[in-house]
Write a protein that holds these residues in place. Structure first.
Motif, PDB file in Angstrom:
ATOM      1  N   MET A   1      94.875  60.385  61.739  1.00 55.62           N
ATOM      2  CA  MET A   1      94.478  59.226  60.685  1.00 55.62           C
ATOM      3  C   MET A   1      93.716  58.392  61.337  1.00 55.62           C
ATOM      4  O   MET A   1      93.560  58.102  62.573  1.00 55.62           O
ATOM      5  CB  MET A   1      95.988  58.697  60.136  1.00 55.62           C
ATOM      6  CG  MET A   1      96.648  59.743  59.570  1.00 55.62           C
ATOM      7  SD  MET A   1      95.936  60.312  58.194  1.00 55.62           S
ATOM      8  CE  MET A   1      96.123  59.094  57.016  1.00 55.62           C
ATOM      9  N   ALA A   2      92.964  57.336  60.555  1.00 51.02           N
ATOM     10  CA  ALA A   2      92.300  56.331  61.187  1.00 51.02           C
ATOM     11  C   ALA A   2      91.978  55.195  59.981  1.00 51.02           C
ATOM     12  O   ALA A   2      92.372  55.549  58.782  1.00 51.02           O
ATOM     13  CB  ALA A   2      90.818  56.956  61.321  1.00 51.02           C
ATOM     14  N   ILE A   3      91.628  54.121  60.484  1.00 48.98           N
ATOM     15  CA  ILE A   3      91.474  53.004  59.378  1.00 48.98           C
ATOM     16  C   ILE A   3      89.933  52.493  59.540  1.00 48.98           C
ATOM     17  O   ILE A   3      89.474  52.583  60.705  1.00 48.98           O
ATOM     18  CB  ILE A   3      92.467  51.756  59.783  1.00 48.98           C
ATOM     19  CG1 ILE A   3      93.715  51.755  59.718  1.00 48.98           C
ATOM     20  CG2 ILE A   3      91.799  50.521  59.039  1.00 48.98           C
ATOM     21  CD1 ILE A   3      94.643  50.809  60.104  1.00 48.98           C
ATOM     22  N   ILE A   4      89.068  52.651  58.469  1.00 51.65           N
ATOM     23  CA  ILE A   4      87.992  52.376  58.219  1.00 51.65           C
ATOM     24  C   ILE A   4      87.861  50.981  57.776  1.00 51.65           C
ATOM     25  O   ILE A   4      88.427  50.673  56.439  1.00 51.65           O
ATOM     26  CB  ILE A   4      87.263  53.408  57.864  1.00 51.65           C
ATOM     27  CG1 ILE A   4      85.714  52.887  57.494  1.00 51.65           C
ATOM     28  CG2 ILE A   4      87.726  53.757  56.360  1.00 51.65           C
ATOM     29  CD1 ILE A   4      84.663  54.108  57.181  1.00 51.65           C
ATOM     30  N   GLU A   5      86.921  49.929  58.301  1.00 57.58           N
ATOM     31  CA  GLU A   5      86.954  48.826  57.695  1.00 57.58           C
ATOM     32  C   GLU A   5      85.479  48.065  57.955  1.00 57.58           C
ATOM     33  O   GLU A   5      84.713  48.812  58.718  1.00 57.58           O
ATOM     34  CB  GLU A   5      87.883  47.832  58.514  1.00 57.58           C
ATOM     35  CG  GLU A   5      87.888  47.523  59.899  1.00 57.58           C
ATOM     36  CD  GLU A   5      89.008  46.982  60.575  1.00 57.58           C
ATOM     37  OE1 GLU A   5      89.777  46.363  59.951  1.00 57.58           O
ATOM     38  OE2 GLU A   5      88.799  46.427  61.667  1.00 57.58           O
TER      39      GLU A   5
ATOM     40  N   ILE B   1      90.389  50.567  54.392  1.00 57.83           N
ATOM     41  CA  ILE B   1      91.005  51.671  53.858  1.00 57.83           C
ATOM     42  C   ILE B   1      91.712  52.728  55.194  1.00 57.83           C
ATOM     43  O   ILE B   1      91.057  52.605  56.146  1.00 57.83           O
ATOM     44  CB  ILE B   1      90.375  52.607  52.721  1.00 57.83           C
ATOM     45  CG1 ILE B   1      89.430  53.461  53.496  1.00 57.83           C
ATOM     46  CG2 ILE B   1      90.047  52.159  51.437  1.00 57.83           C
ATOM     47  CD1 ILE B   1      88.497  54.233  52.654  1.00 57.83           C
ATOM     48  N   GLU B   2      92.912  53.280  54.861  1.00 54.46           N
ATOM     49  CA  GLU B   2      93.333  54.501  55.510  1.00 54.46           C
ATOM     50  C   GLU B   2      93.281  55.878  55.315  1.00 54.46           C
ATOM     51  O   GLU B   2      93.751  56.020  54.112  1.00 54.46           O
ATOM     52  CB  GLU B   2      94.752  54.008  55.682  1.00 54.46           C
ATOM     53  CG  GLU B   2      95.531  54.925  56.829  1.00 54.46           C
ATOM     54  CD  GLU B   2      96.882  54.472  57.263  1.00 54.46           C
ATOM     55  OE1 GLU B   2      97.908  55.488  57.426  1.00 54.46           O
ATOM     56  OE2 GLU B   2      97.340  53.233  56.898  1.00 54.46           O
ATOM     57  N   THR B   3      92.743  56.626  56.187  1.00 54.20           N
ATOM     58  CA  THR B   3      92.449  58.030  55.677  1.00 54.20           C
ATOM     59  C   THR B   3      92.382  58.839  57.122  1.00 54.20           C
ATOM     60  O   THR B   3      92.528  58.314  58.092  1.00 54.20           O
ATOM     61  CB  THR B   3      90.978  58.007  54.766  1.00 54.20           C
ATOM     62  OG1 THR B   3      90.902  59.273  54.413  1.00 54.20           O
ATOM     63  CG2 THR B   3      89.806  57.715  55.594  1.00 54.20           C
ATOM     64  N   THR B   4      91.834  60.068  56.838  1.00 51.88           N
ATOM     65  CA  THR B   4      91.872  60.888  57.795  1.00 51.88           C
ATOM     66  C   THR B   4      90.643  60.657  58.551  1.00 51.88           C
ATOM     67  O   THR B   4      89.768  60.197  58.159  1.00 51.88           O
ATOM     68  CB  THR B   4      91.818  62.668  57.536  1.00 51.88           C
ATOM     69  OG1 THR B   4      90.847  62.708  56.771  1.00 51.88           O
ATOM     70  CG2 THR B   4      93.166  62.748  56.828  1.00 51.88           C
ATOM     71  N   VAL B   5      90.374  61.159  59.948  1.00 52.50           N
ATOM     72  CA  VAL B   5      89.465  60.778  60.762  1.00 52.50           C
ATOM     73  C   VAL B   5      87.906  61.515  59.851  1.00 52.50           C
ATOM     74  O   VAL B   5      86.916  60.693  59.988  1.00 52.50           O
ATOM     75  CB  VAL B   5      89.714  61.270  62.175  1.00 52.50           C
ATOM     76  CG1 VAL B   5      88.231  61.023  63.070  1.00 52.50           C
ATOM     77  CG2 VAL B   5      90.553  60.450  62.979  1.00 52.50           C
ATOM     78  N   THR B   6      87.981  62.729  59.747  1.00 57.82           N
ATOM     79  CA  THR B   6      86.778  63.162  59.146  1.00 57.82           C
ATOM     80  C   THR B   6      86.255  62.785  57.881  1.00 57.82           C
ATOM     81  O   THR B   6      85.227  62.505  57.702  1.00 57.82           O
ATOM     82  CB  THR B   6      87.189  64.807  58.981  1.00 57.82           C
ATOM     83  OG1 THR B   6      88.286  64.893  58.216  1.00 57.82           O
ATOM     84  CG2 THR B   6      87.303  65.606  60.321  1.00 57.82           C
ATOM     85  N   ARG B   7      87.466  62.325  56.973  1.00 61.65           N
ATOM     86  CA  ARG B   7      87.052  61.648  55.791  1.00 61.65           C
ATOM     87  C   ARG B   7      86.289  60.186  56.059  1.00 61.65           C
ATOM     88  O   ARG B   7      85.395  59.855  55.378  1.00 61.65           O
ATOM     89  CB  ARG B   7      88.159  61.385  54.962  1.00 61.65           C
ATOM     90  CG  ARG B   7      88.438  62.674  54.232  1.00 61.65           C
ATOM     91  CD  ARG B   7      89.576  62.554  53.368  1.00 61.65           C
ATOM     92  NE  ARG B   7      90.129  63.908  52.621  1.00 61.65           N
ATOM     93  CZ  ARG B   7      91.067  63.936  51.857  1.00 61.65           C
ATOM     94  NH1 ARG B   7      91.927  62.861  51.613  1.00 61.65           N
ATOM     95  NH2 ARG B   7      91.493  65.161  51.544  1.00 61.65           N
TER      96      ARG B   7
END
Length: 113
Positions: free
Chosen positions: A107-111, A31-37
């Motif tokens: 922004m960041a991608i978490i995978e 997913i792509e979201t903000t870094v803190t989330r």
């Protein structure tokens, strides 16, 4: 320690958002979201996967109570947890992708690894 960031929301709204994001991450793998989330989602996702690795009744009830879709919870026990059986943590990766255009939020991608 998960749960220390307030993310500008009330408690119930924050909990619902994190549950939805964890479910979506486990369902799609990225997913792509903000870094803190992303940091909060990473902490909760790793706790869910660690609980699923135990594969007993108590852990199943805990995972089913947190993940919002029954099919995703089943996928965690059948596919995701066995894949990380010999791994002791670090199931997610956060990749920073730069600022968002509208408000310049990082922004960041978490995978899943």
């Amino acid at each position: 320690m998960p749960g220390t960031r307030k993310l500008g929301r009330a408690t119930a709204s924050r909990t619902a958002m994190l549950r939805a994001m964890v479910t979506f991450l486990l369902e799609n793998g990225k997913i792509e979201t903000t870094v803190t989330r992303a940091k909060e989602v990473k902490a909760m996702t790793e706790k869910i996967i660690t609980k699923a690795k135990q594969n007993d009744l108590h852990s199943k009830r805990q995972v089913y109570s947190y993940v919002t879709k029954e099919t995703v919870a089943k996928k965690v026990f059948d596919d995701i947890a066995p894949k990380y059986a010999e791994r002791n943590g670090g199931y997610c990766r956060i990749i920073k992708i730069g600022p968002r255009r509208g408000d310049a939020a990082e922004m960041a991608i978490i995978e899943l690894i």
